[in-house]
Motif scaffolding. Structure first.
Motif: not given
Length: 201
Positions: A180, A176-177
């Motif tokens: 984004y 997810s990091s």
């Protein structure tokens, strides 16, 4: 003469039917008694001619065909000795192909390998071949490809596109990091995109 011919034809038909029934019984008996190691190996080779498969996949196919567990195990052991069944090579090939051609991140690939019955240690070694920068580069390719056909007219639309792109990367197994960060880096601002449209007009 006609009756004789008819009789011969009828007799021939009856004989064919008997042979057909015998063939069916023979096939049924082979399946019912668990089959032979040679039959199991032959079936595996036909499956492997289609595409590479893990040992667990082949074991499942053999079980579905009614081969006895010991027969299946012996056949798979022999194919493993010959190098025709190799979970390490399979995992490496699967990871490379799915990452390069299907845009799968390491997390999704780990799930896929587990479903294929690949040992965790073998899977981890195969996944280690994907460097963080390679995974980020693949995520970037996916995002920029999507953005080529995207037009952003206002902030609300930009936020919608941002969520959609992050969700796409998450579903494909990217962290997810990373998702984004990649989207933030490549998603154009509203004014920048709108100005480009005006210049084009």
């Amino acid at each position: 003469m006609m009756r004789g011919s008819a009789g011969r034809r009828e007799g021939g038909g009856s004989g064919s039917g008997t042979a057909g029934s015998g063939g069916a019984r023979s096939r049924g008996a082979a399946a019912g008694d668990g089959g032979t190691e040679a039959q199991a190996k032959d079936y595996c080779l036909r499956l492997l001619a289609d595409r590479a498969r893990s040992r667990a996949e082949l074991a499942g196919k053999l079980d579905g065909r009614g081969f006895a567990p010991e027969t299946a195990r012996a056949a798979l052991d022999r194919l493993t000795e010959l190098g025709l069944v190799d979970d390490t090579a399979f995992a490496q090939q699967w990871v490379q192909s799915r990452h390069t051609h299907s845009g799968r991140g390491k997390r999704a690939l780990a799930v896929e390998l587990r479903r294929k019955g690949i040992d965790d240690d073998i899977a981890a070694d195969a996944l280690d071949a994907i460097e963080p920068e390679d995974e980020r580069a693949r995520a970037t390719d996916l995002v920029t490809h999507k953005l080529r056909s995207t037009r952003i007219r206002d902030d609300a639309e930009r936020e919608k596109v941002r969520r959609r792109l992050v969700g796409m990367l998450a579903r494909r197994g990217f962290p997810s990091s990373m998702a984004y960060a990649v989207v933030a880096e490549h998603l154009p601002g509203v004014e920048e995109e709108f100005a480009g449209d005006l210049d084009g007009e």
